[in-house]
Design an enzyme around this catalytic site. Sequence first.
Site, PDB file in Angstrom:
ATOM      1  N   GLU A  49       1.019  -1.295  -0.203  1.00 14.64           N
ATOM      2  CA  GLU A  49       0.047   0.051   0.041  1.00 14.64           C
ATOM      3  C   GLU A  49       0.744   1.371   0.111  1.00 14.64           C
ATOM      4  OE1 GLU A  49      -0.082  -2.729   1.990  1.00 14.64           O
ATOM      5  OE2 GLU A  49      -1.905  -2.952   3.160  1.00 14.64           O
ATOM      6  N   CYS A  81      -0.370  -0.017   7.851  1.00 15.18           N
ATOM      7  CA  CYS A  81      -0.914   0.565   6.631  1.00 15.18           C
ATOM      8  C   CYS A  81      -2.400   0.985   6.832  1.00 15.18           C
ATOM      9  CB  CYS A  81      -1.094  -0.571   5.446  1.00 15.18           C
ATOM     10  SG  CYS A  81       0.757  -1.011   5.272  1.00 15.18           S
ATOM     11  N   ARG A 181      12.256 -23.033  -7.215  1.00 16.84           N
ATOM     12  CA  ARG A 181      13.426 -23.173  -6.098  1.00 16.84           C
ATOM     13  C   ARG A 181      13.481 -21.762  -5.678  1.00 16.84           C
ATOM     14  NH1 ARG A 181      18.387 -26.945  -8.281  1.00 16.84           N
ATOM     15  NH2 ARG A 181      17.175 -28.916  -8.270  1.00 16.84           N
ATOM     16  N   THR A 193      20.138 -39.295  -3.194  1.00 16.52           N
ATOM     17  CA  THR A 193      20.234 -38.424  -4.167  1.00 16.52           C
ATOM     18  C   THR A 193      21.582 -37.516  -4.337  1.00 16.52           C
ATOM     19  OG1 THR A 193      17.838 -38.279  -4.286  1.00 16.52           O
ATOM     20  CG2 THR A 193      19.177 -36.445  -5.433  1.00 16.52           C
ATOM     21  N   LEU A 201      22.038 -27.932  -6.033  1.00 18.24           N
ATOM     22  CA  LEU A 201      20.762 -27.732  -5.459  1.00 18.24           C
ATOM     23  C   LEU A 201      20.467 -25.957  -5.363  1.00 18.24           C
ATOM     24  CD1 LEU A 201      20.209 -30.272  -2.591  1.00 18.24           C
ATOM     25  CD2 LEU A 201      19.242 -30.242  -5.138  1.00 18.24           C
ATOM     26  N   ARG A 204      19.224 -21.452 -10.905  1.00 19.10           N
ATOM     27  CA  ARG A 204      20.035 -20.678 -11.751  1.00 19.10           C
ATOM     28  C   ARG A 204      19.078 -19.636 -12.320  1.00 19.10           C
ATOM     29  NH1 ARG A 204      22.294 -26.395 -12.907  1.00 19.10           N
ATOM     30  NH2 ARG A 204      22.205 -26.831 -10.647  1.00 19.10           N
ATOM     31  N   GLY A 289      14.749 -38.398  -3.511  1.00 17.81           N
ATOM     32  CA  GLY A 289      14.245 -39.302  -4.321  1.00 17.81           C
ATOM     33  C   GLY A 289      13.132 -40.080  -4.033  1.00 17.81           C
ATOM     34  N   PHE A 294       8.277 -41.114  -0.422  1.00 15.03           N
ATOM     35  CA  PHE A 294       7.280 -41.720   0.149  1.00 15.03           C
ATOM     36  C   PHE A 294       7.112 -41.571   1.629  1.00 15.03           C
ATOM     37  CE2 PHE A 294       5.965 -45.708   2.506  1.00 15.03           C
ATOM     38  CZ  PHE A 294       4.737 -45.928   2.082  1.00 15.03           C
TER      39      PHE A 294
HETATM   40  N1  LIG Z   1      14.142 -37.235 -11.722  1.00 17.74           N
HETATM   41  C1  LIG Z   1      13.770 -36.647 -10.428  1.00 17.74           C
HETATM   42  O1  LIG Z   1      13.049 -35.723 -10.366  1.00 17.74           O
HETATM   43  C2  LIG Z   1      14.774 -37.219  -9.438  1.00 17.74           C
HETATM   44  C3  LIG Z   1      14.894 -36.224  -8.193  1.00 17.74           C
HETATM   45  C4  LIG Z   1      15.601 -36.577  -7.012  1.00 17.74           C
HETATM   46  C5  LIG Z   1      16.330 -38.025  -7.236  1.00 17.74           C
HETATM   47  N2  LIG Z   1      16.245 -38.787  -8.375  1.00 17.74           N
HETATM   48  C6  LIG Z   1      16.895 -39.908  -8.389  1.00 17.74           C
HETATM   49  O2  LIG Z   1      16.770 -40.806  -7.294  1.00 17.74           O
HETATM   50  C7  LIG Z   1      17.697 -41.786  -6.983  1.00 17.74           C
HETATM   51  C8  LIG Z   1      17.688 -41.620  -5.380  1.00 17.74           C
HETATM   52  O3  LIG Z   1      16.634 -42.049  -4.780  1.00 17.74           O
HETATM   53  P1  LIG Z   1      16.218 -42.823  -3.513  1.00 17.74           P
HETATM   54  O4  LIG Z   1      14.787 -43.207  -3.484  1.00 17.74           O
HETATM   55  O5  LIG Z   1      17.373 -43.866  -3.573  1.00 17.74           O
HETATM   56  O6  LIG Z   1      16.848 -42.017  -2.436  1.00 17.74           O
HETATM   57  P2  LIG Z   1      16.567 -40.777  -1.559  1.00 17.74           P
HETATM   58  O7  LIG Z   1      15.167 -40.454  -1.326  1.00 17.74           O
HETATM   59  O8  LIG Z   1      17.399 -39.508  -2.404  1.00 17.74           O
HETATM   60  O9  LIG Z   1      17.459 -41.068  -0.295  1.00 17.74           O
HETATM   61  C9  LIG Z   1      16.784 -41.884   0.567  1.00 17.74           C
HETATM   62  C10 LIG Z   1      17.670 -42.075   1.910  1.00 17.74           C
HETATM   63  O10 LIG Z   1      17.389 -40.912   2.787  1.00 17.74           O
HETATM   64  C11 LIG Z   1      17.677 -41.151   4.093  1.00 17.74           C
HETATM   65  N3  LIG Z   1      16.612 -40.756   5.001  1.00 17.74           N
HETATM   66  C12 LIG Z   1      16.567 -40.149   6.057  1.00 17.74           C
HETATM   67  N4  LIG Z   1      15.489 -40.024   6.706  1.00 17.74           N
HETATM   68  C13 LIG Z   1      14.494 -40.515   6.046  1.00 17.74           C
HETATM   69  C14 LIG Z   1      13.321 -40.546   6.085  1.00 17.74           C
HETATM   70  N5  LIG Z   1      12.542 -40.173   7.038  1.00 17.74           N
HETATM   71  N6  LIG Z   1      12.490 -41.327   5.158  1.00 17.74           N
HETATM   72  C15 LIG Z   1      13.200 -41.726   3.866  1.00 17.74           C
HETATM   73  N7  LIG Z   1      14.475 -41.647   4.044  1.00 17.74           N
HETATM   74  C16 LIG Z   1      15.127 -41.001   4.754  1.00 17.74           C
HETATM   75  C17 LIG Z   1      17.715 -42.676   3.925  1.00 17.74           C
HETATM   76  O11 LIG Z   1      19.085 -43.206   4.177  1.00 17.74           O
HETATM   77  P3  LIG Z   1      19.384 -43.312   5.733  1.00 17.74           P
HETATM   78  O12 LIG Z   1      18.672 -44.365   6.191  1.00 17.74           O
HETATM   79  O13 LIG Z   1      20.904 -43.534   5.668  1.00 17.74           O
HETATM   80  O14 LIG Z   1      19.183 -41.900   6.253  1.00 17.74           O
HETATM   81  C18 LIG Z   1      17.191 -43.030   2.596  1.00 17.74           C
HETATM   82  O15 LIG Z   1      17.772 -44.307   2.322  1.00 17.74           O
HETATM   83  C19 LIG Z   1      18.909 -41.244  -7.691  1.00 17.74           C
HETATM   84  O16 LIG Z   1      18.997 -42.213  -8.478  1.00 17.74           O
HETATM   85  C20 LIG Z   1      18.431 -39.791  -7.996  1.00 17.74           C
HETATM   86  O17 LIG Z   1      19.149 -39.676  -9.273  1.00 17.74           O
HETATM   87  C21 LIG Z   1      15.345 -38.058  -9.312  1.00 17.74           C
HETATM   88 ZN   LIG Z   2       0.915  -3.222   5.856  1.00 19.36          ZN
END
Ligand SMILES: NC(=O)c1ccc[n+]([C@@H]2O[C@H](COP(=O)([O-])OP(=O)(O)OC[C@H]3O[C@@H](n4cnc5c(N)ncnc54)[C@H](OP(=O)(O)O)[C@@H]3O)[C@@H](O)[C@H]2O)c1
Ligand SMILES: [Zn+2]
Length: 359
Positions: A49, A81, A181, A193, A201, A204, A289, A294
């Site tokens: 404002e 304001c 981002r 990852t 991360l 850009r 990842g 999940f």
């Molecule tokens: N295309 C895309 O958008 C994209 C994006 C990102 C990644 N990627 C690909 O994804 C792959 C990696 O994925 P990923 O599923 O293997 O691993 P991730 O999700 O990157 O990492 C998982 C790890 O995080 C740690 N972690 C700690 N706290 C956690 C929690 N509360 N819940 C879950 N994990 C937790 C665990 O290891 P600890 O138990 O040792 O802590 C787990 O194994 C790579 O190949 C990467 O290139 C692709």
């Molecule tokens: Zn204000």
Amino acid sequence: MEYMKRAIELAKMGEGKVNPNPLVGAVIVKNGKIIGEGFHRYFGGPHAEIDAINNATESVEGADIYVTLEPCSHYGKTPPCALALVKHKFNSVFIGTKDPNPLVAGKGIKILEDAGIHVFCGICEQECIKLNEVFLKYIETKLPFVVMKTGVTLDGKIATVTGESQWITNEKSREYVHKLRNSLSGIMVGVNTVIADNPKLTSRIEGGRNPIRIITDSTLRTPENSNVLDISTGRCIIAVSEKADSEKCRRFEEKGIEIIKVGKNQVDLKELMKILGNMGIDSILIEGGGELNFSALKEGIVDKVITVIAPKILGGKEAKTSVMGKGIEHISDAVELSDITVKNIFNDTVITGYVKKKQ
Ligand SMILES: NC(=O)c1ccc[n+]([C@@H]2O[C@H](COP(=O)([O-])OP(=O)(O)OC[C@H]3O[C@@H](n4cnc5c(N)ncnc54)[C@H](OP(=O)(O)O)[C@@H]3O)[C@@H](O)[C@H]2O)c1
Ligand SMILES: [Zn+2]
């Protein structure tokens, strides 16, 4: 309507610069023409404002003002304001959405009405709520607004069977991700990852700022030469569990990495969100990842899901999908999204939705 739409456009220009403050835009109209425009430009800066009043090309006395959020009524970093609008003798105030901030809620409107100014609330309300979805959640819960973004193939893969993931989506889609981002405060990935891709991360975007990097890494497996640890490009937080080696934690902290210990065996994501919220982090982009994705969905910390689908197929039983973990047993328990929007970025399709909260 058209003036409020212009105010929304202006508000968006503050994206990435005002967190954890709201995005606000304002348009001053007199005799059917715009005589002043403004927006909240940076954290702690003048409110929209005031910015619009300062930019006005003629006297604002008797003019109308369109503002996306209820004018404030409290002394924060700047004076209220609502009082400024009274002082400048505005005729009418058109408001997008009320401010849920307990310090403001309805009080701004009351100041205006008590001074005899006409107030109209709820103009383009849904758009104004969406504009400030981050602020509205954060101010009410002190928890970050969490967006889960994945880039997948038509068969839901985020990497090939050998672990290659660069690049699945097209260049324009990746630019869109960099904008995301830039607009959110933090970016979070799982340690796998970091190990697999060694990402920077950063955002850009020219003139943009980098999000705070957050890694979930229960036992602190992050390699000491990872790109994310370069704090000359921004803050880096690693969330670990009690299982992490204290000596390695200390070494990382000496380099300026912030370590948060939360959870017994694995990082407790719900608790982590509370801590990050208390640190002033109002929004987080989760970029995988599959394991982290999940857990994040299971723990109910995700608000919004953005999936970029590329018209490619990779296959492979061992190739990772965007959401892995233990999975869900029954369709009736599926994570469901609502309020879906679909758009194309060249050949990629972007589907956005909000996670329906289970009762
Ligand atoms: N295309 C895309 O958008 C994209 C994006 C990102 C990644 N990627 C690909 O994804 C792959 C990696 O994925 P990923 O599923 O293997 O691993 P991730 O999700 O990157 O990492 C998982 C790890 O995080 C740690 N972690 C700690 N706290 C956690 C929690 N509360 N819940 C879950 N994990 C937790 C665990 O290891 P600890 O138990 O040792 O802590 C787990 O194994 C790579 O190949 C990467 O290139 C692709
Ligand atoms: Zn204000």
